[in-house]
Design an enzyme around this catalytic site. Structure first.
Site, PDB file in Angstrom:
ATOM      1  N   ASP A  25      26.394 -28.090  -3.130  1.00 26.27           N
ATOM      2  CA  ASP A  25      25.971 -29.498  -3.030  1.00 26.27           C
ATOM      3  C   ASP A  25      27.081 -30.407  -2.502  1.00 26.27           C
ATOM      4  OD1 ASP A  25      23.464 -28.821  -4.356  1.00 26.27           O
ATOM      5  OD2 ASP A  25      24.641 -28.733  -6.205  1.00 26.27           O
ATOM      6  N   ARG A  72      18.369  -0.266  -3.610  1.00 27.78           N
ATOM      7  CA  ARG A  72      17.748   0.425  -2.485  1.00 27.78           C
ATOM      8  C   ARG A  72      16.237   0.595  -2.641  1.00 27.78           C
ATOM      9  NH1 ARG A  72      22.266   4.963  -2.923  1.00 27.78           N
ATOM     10  NH2 ARG A  72      21.830   4.344  -5.071  1.00 27.78           N
ATOM     11  N   GLN A 123      25.112 -22.592  -1.214  1.00 25.26           N
ATOM     12  CA  GLN A 123      25.824 -22.703  -2.497  1.00 25.26           C
ATOM     13  C   GLN A 123      27.312 -23.033  -2.263  1.00 25.26           C
ATOM     14  OE1 GLN A 123      23.903 -19.518  -2.225  1.00 25.26           O
ATOM     15  NE2 GLN A 123      22.116 -20.530  -3.023  1.00 25.26           N
ATOM     16  N   THR A 131      16.939 -28.638  -3.923  1.00 24.78           N
ATOM     17  CA  THR A 131      15.951 -27.585  -4.152  1.00 24.78           C
ATOM     18  C   THR A 131      15.338 -27.664  -5.542  1.00 24.78           C
ATOM     19  OG1 THR A 131      17.011 -26.093  -2.599  1.00 24.78           O
ATOM     20  CG2 THR A 131      15.623 -25.081  -4.273  1.00 24.78           C
ATOM     21  N   ARG A 135      16.853 -31.044 -10.160  1.00 26.80           N
ATOM     22  CA  ARG A 135      17.587 -31.292 -11.409  1.00 26.80           C
ATOM     23  C   ARG A 135      18.753 -32.249 -11.168  1.00 26.80           C
ATOM     24  NH1 ARG A 135      18.773 -25.170 -13.436  1.00 26.80           N
ATOM     25  NH2 ARG A 135      19.141 -24.906 -11.212  1.00 26.80           N
ATOM     26  N   LYS A 193      31.494 -37.786   0.814  1.00 24.27           N
ATOM     27  CA  LYS A 193      31.139 -38.765  -0.222  1.00 24.27           C
ATOM     28  C   LYS A 193      32.329 -39.559  -0.767  1.00 24.27           C
ATOM     29  CE  LYS A 193      26.676 -37.158  -1.796  1.00 24.27           C
ATOM     30  NZ  LYS A 193      25.784 -36.960  -2.944  1.00 24.27           N
TER      31      LYS A 193
END
Length: 420
Positions: free
Chosen positions: A13, A142, A223, A299, A302, A330
Protein backbone atom coordinates in the site's frame (compact mmCIF):
# COMPACT_ATOMS: atom_id res chain seq x y z
CA UNK A 1 18.21 -2.67 -22.58
CA UNK A 2 18.14 -3.73 -18.90
CA UNK A 3 14.91 -4.28 -16.99
CA UNK A 4 13.93 -2.44 -13.82
CA UNK A 5 12.00 -3.63 -10.78
CA UNK A 6 9.53 -1.54 -8.81
CA UNK A 7 8.36 -2.93 -5.45
CA UNK A 8 6.96 -2.04 -2.05
CA UNK A 9 9.52 -1.35 0.66
CA UNK A 10 7.13 -1.70 3.63
CA UNK A 11 3.97 -3.79 4.14
CA UNK A 12 2.38 -2.86 0.83
CA UNK A 13 0.00 0.00 0.00
CA UNK A 14 2.95 2.37 -0.52
CA UNK A 15 1.69 3.83 -3.81
CA UNK A 16 3.26 1.42 -6.30
CA UNK A 17 0.40 1.97 -8.74
CA UNK A 18 1.15 5.67 -9.06
CA UNK A 19 4.86 5.05 -9.47
CA UNK A 20 4.29 2.41 -12.15
CA UNK A 21 1.84 4.67 -13.94
CA UNK A 22 4.37 7.51 -13.97
CA UNK A 23 7.03 5.26 -15.46
CA UNK A 24 4.55 3.63 -17.84
CA UNK A 25 4.94 6.33 -20.44
CA UNK A 26 8.65 5.57 -20.80
CA UNK A 27 8.58 1.75 -20.74
CA UNK A 28 7.41 -0.78 -23.30
CA UNK A 29 6.21 -3.57 -20.98
CA UNK A 30 4.87 -3.57 -17.40
CA UNK A 31 4.86 -7.01 -15.76
CA UNK A 32 3.08 -8.25 -12.63
CA UNK A 33 5.38 -11.01 -11.41
CA UNK A 34 3.66 -12.38 -8.27
CA UNK A 35 0.55 -12.26 -6.12
CA UNK A 36 -3.03 -12.25 -7.29
CA UNK A 37 -6.14 -10.18 -6.77
CA UNK A 38 -5.21 -9.84 -3.09
CA UNK A 39 -3.07 -6.89 -4.16
CA UNK A 40 -4.55 -3.51 -5.04
CA UNK A 41 -3.15 -0.47 -6.82
CA UNK A 42 -4.86 2.91 -7.01
CA UNK A 43 -3.99 5.16 -9.95
CA UNK A 44 -5.41 8.68 -10.37
CA UNK A 45 -5.42 10.02 -13.94
CA UNK A 46 -6.87 13.52 -14.14
CA UNK A 47 -10.22 13.33 -12.37
CA UNK A 48 -10.44 9.56 -12.91
CA UNK A 49 -9.55 7.07 -10.18
CA UNK A 50 -8.74 3.48 -11.11
CA UNK A 51 -8.55 0.62 -8.61
CA UNK A 52 -6.56 -2.25 -10.11
CA UNK A 53 -6.34 -5.62 -8.38
CA UNK A 54 -4.91 -8.17 -10.79
CA UNK A 55 -3.96 -6.16 -13.85
CA UNK A 56 -0.59 -4.36 -14.10
CA UNK A 57 -0.79 -0.59 -13.69
CA UNK A 58 0.76 -0.20 -17.16
CA UNK A 59 -2.60 -1.09 -18.67
CA UNK A 60 -3.50 2.61 -18.28
CA UNK A 61 -0.53 3.72 -20.45
CA UNK A 62 -1.55 3.56 -24.14
CA UNK A 63 1.91 2.72 -25.52
CA UNK A 64 2.66 0.04 -22.96
CA UNK A 65 2.07 -3.73 -23.09
CA UNK A 66 0.78 -5.06 -19.74
CA UNK A 67 1.84 -8.59 -18.81
CA UNK A 68 0.63 -11.03 -16.15
CA UNK A 69 3.70 -13.18 -15.52
CA UNK A 70 4.04 -16.85 -14.66
CA UNK A 71 4.48 -16.07 -10.95
CA UNK A 72 0.97 -14.64 -10.61
CA UNK A 73 -2.07 -16.65 -9.52
CA UNK A 74 -5.08 -15.72 -11.63
CA UNK A 75 -8.76 -15.79 -10.74
CA UNK A 76 -10.27 -15.79 -14.26
CA UNK A 77 -13.61 -14.39 -13.09
CA UNK A 78 -11.89 -11.43 -11.44
CA UNK A 79 -9.65 -10.94 -14.48
CA UNK A 80 -12.57 -10.78 -16.90
CA UNK A 81 -14.56 -8.51 -14.61
CA UNK A 82 -11.63 -6.11 -14.27
CA UNK A 83 -11.07 -6.08 -18.04
CA UNK A 84 -14.77 -5.43 -18.65
CA UNK A 85 -14.78 -2.55 -16.16
CA UNK A 86 -11.82 -0.87 -17.86
CA UNK A 87 -13.27 -1.40 -21.35
CA UNK A 88 -16.49 0.27 -20.24
CA UNK A 89 -14.44 3.30 -19.19
CA UNK A 90 -12.73 3.51 -22.56
CA UNK A 91 -9.41 1.88 -21.60
CA UNK A 92 -7.86 -0.27 -24.33
CA UNK A 93 -7.03 -3.67 -22.82
CA UNK A 94 -6.28 -5.51 -26.08
CA UNK A 95 -2.50 -5.54 -25.55
CA UNK A 96 -2.67 -7.59 -22.34
CA UNK A 97 -0.55 -10.76 -22.28
CA UNK A 98 -1.01 -13.60 -19.78
CA UNK A 99 1.57 -16.29 -19.17
CA UNK A 100 0.33 -19.78 -20.02
CA UNK A 101 2.33 -20.95 -17.00
CA UNK A 102 0.49 -18.74 -14.50
CA UNK A 103 -1.57 -20.75 -12.02
CA UNK A 104 -5.32 -20.45 -11.64
CA UNK A 105 -7.34 -19.76 -8.51
CA UNK A 106 -10.43 -21.98 -8.34
CA UNK A 107 -13.58 -21.98 -6.19
CA UNK A 108 -12.13 -24.69 -3.95
CA UNK A 109 -9.08 -22.51 -3.21
CA UNK A 110 -11.37 -19.71 -2.06
CA UNK A 111 -13.45 -22.06 0.08
CA UNK A 112 -10.39 -23.59 1.74
CA UNK A 113 -8.97 -20.10 2.39
CA UNK A 114 -12.12 -18.84 4.12
CA UNK A 115 -12.88 -21.90 6.25
CA UNK A 116 -9.24 -22.20 7.36
CA UNK A 117 -9.11 -18.59 8.52
CA UNK A 118 -12.36 -19.05 10.41
CA UNK A 119 -11.03 -22.24 12.00
CA UNK A 120 -7.85 -20.47 13.18
CA UNK A 121 -9.85 -17.94 15.19
CA UNK A 122 -7.53 -15.63 17.12
CA UNK A 123 -4.54 -17.18 15.37
CA UNK A 124 -5.75 -16.21 11.90
CA UNK A 125 -3.29 -14.68 9.44
CA UNK A 126 -5.62 -11.98 8.13
CA UNK A 127 -5.79 -13.22 4.53
CA UNK A 128 -8.12 -11.63 2.00
CA UNK A 129 -10.02 -14.90 1.62
CA UNK A 130 -9.51 -14.86 -2.14
CA UNK A 131 -7.80 -18.24 -2.38
CA UNK A 132 -4.28 -16.92 -2.96
CA UNK A 133 -2.49 -19.05 -0.36
CA UNK A 134 -4.21 -22.34 -1.25
CA UNK A 135 -3.52 -21.73 -4.96
CA UNK A 136 0.19 -21.23 -4.25
CA UNK A 137 0.16 -24.28 -1.96
CA UNK A 138 -1.22 -26.39 -4.81
CA UNK A 139 1.46 -24.97 -7.10
CA UNK A 140 4.20 -26.10 -4.72
CA UNK A 141 2.46 -29.43 -4.10
CA UNK A 142 2.36 -29.92 -7.89
CA UNK A 143 -1.39 -30.29 -8.06
CA UNK A 144 -2.04 -26.80 -9.39
CA UNK A 145 -3.93 -25.83 -12.53
CA UNK A 146 -2.26 -23.52 -15.01
CA UNK A 147 -3.75 -21.16 -17.59
CA UNK A 148 -2.65 -23.45 -20.41
CA UNK A 149 -4.69 -26.31 -18.91
CA UNK A 150 -7.90 -24.50 -19.87
CA UNK A 151 -7.25 -25.47 -23.47
CA UNK A 152 -7.10 -29.23 -22.87
CA UNK A 153 -10.31 -30.54 -21.31
CA UNK A 154 -8.84 -33.95 -20.51
CA UNK A 155 -5.88 -32.52 -18.60
CA UNK A 156 -8.08 -29.95 -16.84
CA UNK A 157 -10.47 -32.65 -15.62
CA UNK A 158 -7.64 -34.90 -14.43
CA UNK A 159 -6.05 -32.06 -12.47
CA UNK A 160 -9.30 -30.89 -10.87
CA UNK A 161 -10.17 -34.47 -9.85
CA UNK A 162 -6.72 -34.94 -8.31
CA UNK A 163 -6.91 -31.67 -6.40
CA UNK A 164 -10.44 -32.33 -5.09
CA UNK A 165 -9.69 -35.89 -3.98
CA UNK A 166 -8.04 -34.65 -0.77
CA UNK A 167 -9.73 -31.27 -0.49
CA UNK A 168 -13.24 -32.69 -0.42
CA UNK A 169 -12.19 -35.03 2.39
CA UNK A 170 -10.97 -32.01 4.36
CA UNK A 171 -14.03 -29.89 3.61
CA UNK A 172 -16.53 -32.62 4.51
CA UNK A 173 -14.85 -34.40 7.42
CA UNK A 174 -13.03 -31.53 9.13
CA UNK A 175 -14.96 -28.38 8.25
CA UNK A 176 -18.41 -29.94 7.81
CA UNK A 177 -18.85 -28.34 4.40
CA UNK A 178 -20.30 -29.72 1.20
CA UNK A 179 -18.04 -31.48 -1.29
CA UNK A 180 -17.23 -29.49 -4.44
CA UNK A 181 -18.23 -30.99 -7.77
CA UNK A 182 -15.49 -31.73 -10.29
CA UNK A 183 -17.96 -31.35 -13.17
CA UNK A 184 -19.06 -27.94 -11.94
CA UNK A 185 -15.51 -26.60 -11.68
CA UNK A 186 -14.48 -28.04 -15.06
CA UNK A 187 -17.56 -26.66 -16.81
CA UNK A 188 -17.05 -23.19 -15.34
CA UNK A 189 -13.36 -23.05 -16.20
CA UNK A 190 -13.74 -24.38 -19.73
CA UNK A 191 -16.07 -21.42 -20.22
CA UNK A 192 -13.19 -19.05 -19.49
CA UNK A 193 -10.92 -20.58 -22.12
CA UNK A 194 -12.55 -18.92 -25.12
CA UNK A 195 -12.69 -15.56 -23.35
CA UNK A 196 -8.99 -15.35 -22.48
CA UNK A 197 -7.31 -17.39 -25.24
CA UNK A 198 -6.25 -14.32 -27.27
CA UNK A 199 -4.33 -12.94 -24.29
CA UNK A 200 -2.29 -16.08 -23.52
CA UNK A 201 1.35 -16.20 -24.60
CA UNK A 202 4.84 -17.45 -23.79
CA UNK A 203 5.50 -14.25 -21.88
CA UNK A 204 9.03 -15.16 -20.77
CA UNK A 205 10.03 -15.47 -24.44
CA UNK A 206 8.22 -12.23 -25.33
CA UNK A 207 9.95 -10.28 -22.55
CA UNK A 208 13.45 -11.60 -23.19
CA UNK A 209 13.07 -10.91 -26.91
CA UNK A 210 11.92 -7.38 -26.10
CA UNK A 211 14.98 -6.79 -23.91
CA UNK A 212 17.26 -8.11 -26.65
CA UNK A 213 15.65 -5.60 -29.02
CA UNK A 214 16.47 -2.72 -26.67
CA UNK A 215 13.00 -2.25 -25.22
CA UNK A 216 12.32 -1.30 -21.59
CA UNK A 217 10.62 -3.76 -19.22
CA UNK A 218 9.27 -2.72 -15.82
CA UNK A 219 8.63 -5.52 -13.31
CA UNK A 220 5.91 -4.52 -10.85
CA UNK A 221 5.55 -6.21 -7.47
CA UNK A 222 2.37 -6.51 -5.45
CA UNK A 223 2.21 -6.24 -1.64
CA UNK A 224 5.58 -5.28 -0.07
CA UNK A 225 8.93 -6.48 1.24
CA UNK A 226 7.71 -7.22 4.79
CA UNK A 227 4.95 -9.45 3.34
CA UNK A 228 7.40 -11.65 1.42
CA UNK A 229 6.94 -15.33 2.34
CA UNK A 230 10.70 -15.74 2.86
CA UNK A 231 11.83 -12.29 3.98
CA UNK A 232 8.72 -10.85 5.63
CA UNK A 233 7.16 -11.00 9.10
CA UNK A 234 6.33 -14.69 8.81
CA UNK A 235 3.71 -16.13 9.24
CA UNK A 236 1.88 -12.83 8.75
CA UNK A 237 2.90 -12.63 5.11
CA UNK A 238 1.60 -13.30 1.62
CA UNK A 239 2.24 -16.59 -0.18
CA UNK A 240 4.72 -15.34 -2.79
CA UNK A 241 7.90 -13.28 -3.17
CA UNK A 242 7.28 -9.54 -3.71
CA UNK A 243 11.02 -8.90 -3.17
CA UNK A 244 13.37 -8.31 -6.09
CA UNK A 245 14.37 -11.97 -6.35
CA UNK A 246 10.76 -12.86 -7.07
CA UNK A 247 10.83 -10.61 -10.13
CA UNK A 248 13.16 -13.07 -11.88
CA UNK A 249 11.33 -16.28 -11.06
CA UNK A 250 7.92 -14.70 -11.61
CA UNK A 251 8.72 -13.31 -15.05
CA UNK A 252 11.35 -15.58 -16.58
CA UNK A 253 13.87 -12.75 -16.84
CA UNK A 254 17.37 -13.51 -15.53
CA UNK A 255 18.98 -11.33 -12.83
CA UNK A 256 21.77 -10.12 -15.13
CA UNK A 257 19.14 -8.29 -17.18
CA UNK A 258 18.01 -6.11 -14.25
CA UNK A 259 19.98 -2.96 -13.44
CA UNK A 260 17.62 -0.87 -11.32
CA UNK A 261 15.45 -1.76 -8.32
CA UNK A 262 13.16 1.01 -7.06
CA UNK A 263 11.58 0.75 -3.62
CA UNK A 264 8.30 2.56 -3.00
CA UNK A 265 8.34 4.05 0.48
CA UNK A 266 5.49 5.84 2.20
CA UNK A 267 6.47 8.89 4.29
CA UNK A 268 4.89 7.09 7.26
CA UNK A 269 4.00 3.40 7.70
CA UNK A 270 0.82 1.38 7.23
CA UNK A 271 -0.17 -2.26 7.40
CA UNK A 272 -3.30 -4.29 6.58
CA UNK A 273 -4.01 -7.55 8.36
CA UNK A 274 -2.54 -9.17 11.44
CA UNK A 275 1.09 -9.24 12.56
CA UNK A 276 3.68 -7.14 14.41
CA UNK A 277 3.90 -3.41 13.69
CA UNK A 278 6.32 -1.60 16.06
CA UNK A 279 5.36 2.00 15.19
CA UNK A 280 1.59 1.45 15.09
CA UNK A 281 -0.40 4.32 16.59
CA UNK A 282 -3.61 3.89 18.58
CA UNK A 283 -4.18 7.60 19.25
CA UNK A 284 -5.38 10.75 17.51
CA UNK A 285 -2.24 10.86 15.35
CA UNK A 286 -2.98 7.39 14.00
CA UNK A 287 -6.57 8.39 13.28
CA UNK A 288 -5.39 11.55 11.53
CA UNK A 289 -2.92 9.66 9.31
CA UNK A 290 -5.68 7.23 8.39
CA UNK A 291 -8.17 9.99 7.61
CA UNK A 292 -5.87 12.38 5.75
CA UNK A 293 -4.06 9.60 3.90
CA UNK A 294 -7.29 7.84 2.90
CA UNK A 295 -5.85 4.66 4.36
CA UNK A 296 -8.36 2.04 3.36
CA UNK A 297 -7.35 -1.13 1.51
CA UNK A 298 -7.98 -1.00 -2.26
CA UNK A 299 -8.80 -4.71 -2.40
CA UNK A 300 -10.06 -5.48 1.12
CA UNK A 301 -11.83 -2.25 2.03
CA UNK A 302 -10.32 -2.62 5.51
CA UNK A 303 -8.93 0.35 7.40
CA UNK A 304 -5.14 0.26 7.36
CA UNK A 305 -3.20 0.29 10.60
CA UNK A 306 -1.10 3.47 10.69
CA UNK A 307 2.15 4.48 12.36
CA UNK A 308 5.20 6.71 12.06
CA UNK A 309 7.99 6.09 9.56
CA UNK A 310 10.16 3.09 10.45
CA UNK A 311 13.75 3.47 9.24
CA UNK A 312 14.67 -0.02 10.45
CA UNK A 313 12.38 -1.74 7.95
CA UNK A 314 13.43 0.74 5.25
CA UNK A 315 17.08 -0.26 5.74
CA UNK A 316 16.05 -3.90 5.68
CA UNK A 317 14.21 -3.39 2.37
CA UNK A 318 17.29 -1.72 0.91
CA UNK A 319 19.41 -4.69 1.91
CA UNK A 320 17.25 -7.66 0.85
CA UNK A 321 16.20 -6.08 -2.45
CA UNK A 322 19.48 -4.42 -3.40
CA UNK A 323 17.55 -1.17 -3.87
CA UNK A 324 19.15 1.45 -6.10
CA UNK A 325 16.71 4.21 -5.10
CA UNK A 326 13.42 5.08 -3.43
CA UNK A 327 10.21 6.77 -4.55
CA UNK A 328 8.86 8.47 -1.40
CA UNK A 329 5.06 8.79 -1.47
CA UNK A 330 2.40 10.70 0.48
CA UNK A 331 4.72 13.33 1.93
CA UNK A 332 1.76 15.74 1.74
CA UNK A 333 -0.15 13.71 4.35
CA UNK A 334 2.32 14.84 7.02
CA UNK A 335 1.63 18.54 6.42
CA UNK A 336 0.33 20.18 9.59
CA UNK A 337 2.24 18.27 12.26
CA UNK A 338 4.42 20.49 14.41
CA UNK A 339 6.80 17.63 15.23
CA UNK A 340 7.10 14.31 13.40
CA UNK A 341 8.57 11.24 15.16
CA UNK A 342 10.69 8.81 13.14
CA UNK A 343 11.65 5.34 14.38
CA UNK A 344 15.44 5.03 14.06
CA UNK A 345 15.97 1.81 16.05
CA UNK A 346 14.21 -0.69 18.31
CA UNK A 347 14.57 -1.48 21.97
CA UNK A 348 14.43 -5.23 22.63
CA UNK A 349 14.94 -6.52 26.17
CA UNK A 350 16.58 -3.24 27.14
CA UNK A 351 19.05 -3.26 24.23
CA UNK A 352 19.12 -0.88 21.26
CA UNK A 353 18.82 -2.74 17.93
CA UNK A 354 19.31 -0.93 14.62
CA UNK A 355 18.69 -3.80 12.20
CA UNK A 356 15.53 -5.86 11.78
CA UNK A 357 15.77 -8.84 14.16
CA UNK A 358 15.61 -12.21 12.41
CA UNK A 359 13.77 -13.71 15.39
CA UNK A 360 9.99 -13.47 15.20
CA UNK A 361 9.87 -13.35 19.01
CA UNK A 362 12.25 -10.38 19.15
CA UNK A 363 10.33 -8.49 16.48
CA UNK A 364 7.04 -9.02 18.33
CA UNK A 365 8.62 -7.42 21.42
CA UNK A 366 10.41 -4.58 19.60
CA UNK A 367 9.66 -1.10 20.92
CA UNK A 368 10.37 1.86 18.64
CA UNK A 369 13.15 4.31 19.49
CA UNK A 370 12.11 7.68 18.10
CA UNK A 371 13.86 10.82 16.96
CA UNK A 372 11.60 13.82 16.43
CA UNK A 373 11.94 16.07 13.38
CA UNK A 374 10.36 19.52 12.90
CA UNK A 375 7.21 19.55 10.78
CA UNK A 376 5.76 22.05 8.30
CA UNK A 377 2.39 23.66 7.66
CA UNK A 378 2.79 24.89 4.07
CA UNK A 379 0.81 23.27 1.23
CA UNK A 380 3.28 21.18 -0.79
CA UNK A 381 0.90 19.74 -3.40
CA UNK A 382 2.07 22.19 -6.10
CA UNK A 383 5.79 21.50 -5.57
CA UNK A 384 7.55 20.41 -8.77
CA UNK A 385 11.17 20.37 -7.60
CA UNK A 386 12.87 19.55 -4.33
CA UNK A 387 13.68 23.22 -3.76
CA UNK A 388 9.94 24.02 -3.89
CA UNK A 389 9.44 22.12 -0.63
CA UNK A 390 9.54 23.97 2.71
CA UNK A 391 12.91 23.71 4.47
CA UNK A 392 11.57 21.38 7.16
CA UNK A 393 10.03 19.09 4.52
CA UNK A 394 13.38 19.01 2.73
CA UNK A 395 15.12 18.16 5.99
CA UNK A 396 12.62 15.36 6.65
CA UNK A 397 13.25 13.82 3.23
CA UNK A 398 17.03 14.08 3.63
CA UNK A 399 16.85 12.45 7.07
CA UNK A 400 14.77 9.54 5.71
CA UNK A 401 17.16 9.13 2.81
CA UNK A 402 20.18 8.95 5.12
CA UNK A 403 18.48 6.52 7.50
CA UNK A 404 17.17 4.25 4.74
CA UNK A 405 20.43 3.66 2.91
CA UNK A 406 19.45 4.56 -0.66
CA UNK A 407 18.82 7.85 -2.49
CA UNK A 408 15.29 9.19 -2.86
CA UNK A 409 14.79 9.92 -6.56
CA UNK A 410 11.14 11.05 -6.56
CA UNK A 411 8.63 12.39 -4.03
CA UNK A 412 4.84 12.15 -4.13
CA UNK A 413 3.12 15.32 -2.92
CA UNK A 414 -0.47 14.36 -3.79
CA UNK A 415 -2.52 11.51 -5.30
CA UNK A 416 -2.64 12.84 -8.85
CA UNK A 417 -0.45 11.68 -11.73
CA UNK A 418 1.28 15.09 -11.92
CA UNK A 419 1.65 15.62 -8.17
CA UNK A 420 5.22 14.35 -7.95
Amino acid sequence: MPALVLLGAQWGDEGKGKATDLLGGSVDYVVRYQGGNNAGHTVVVGDQKYALHLLPSGILSPGCTPVIGNGVVVDPAVLLSELSGLNERGVDTSKLLISGNAHLITPYHQTIDKVTERFLGKRKIGTTGRGIGPAYADKINRVGIRVQDLFDESILRQKVEAALHDKNQILVKIFNRRAISTDQVVEEYLGYAEQIKDYVADTALVLNTALDEGKVVLLEGGQGTLLDVDHGTYPFVTSSNPTAGGACTGSGIGPTKINRVIGILKAYTTRVGAGPFPTELFDADGDALRRIGGERGVTTGRDRRCGWFDAVIARYATRVNGLTDFFLTKLDVLTGWERIPVCVAYEIDGKRVEELPYSQTDFHHAKPVYETLPGWSEDISKAKTFSDLPKNAQAYVKALEEMSGAPISAIGVGPGRTET
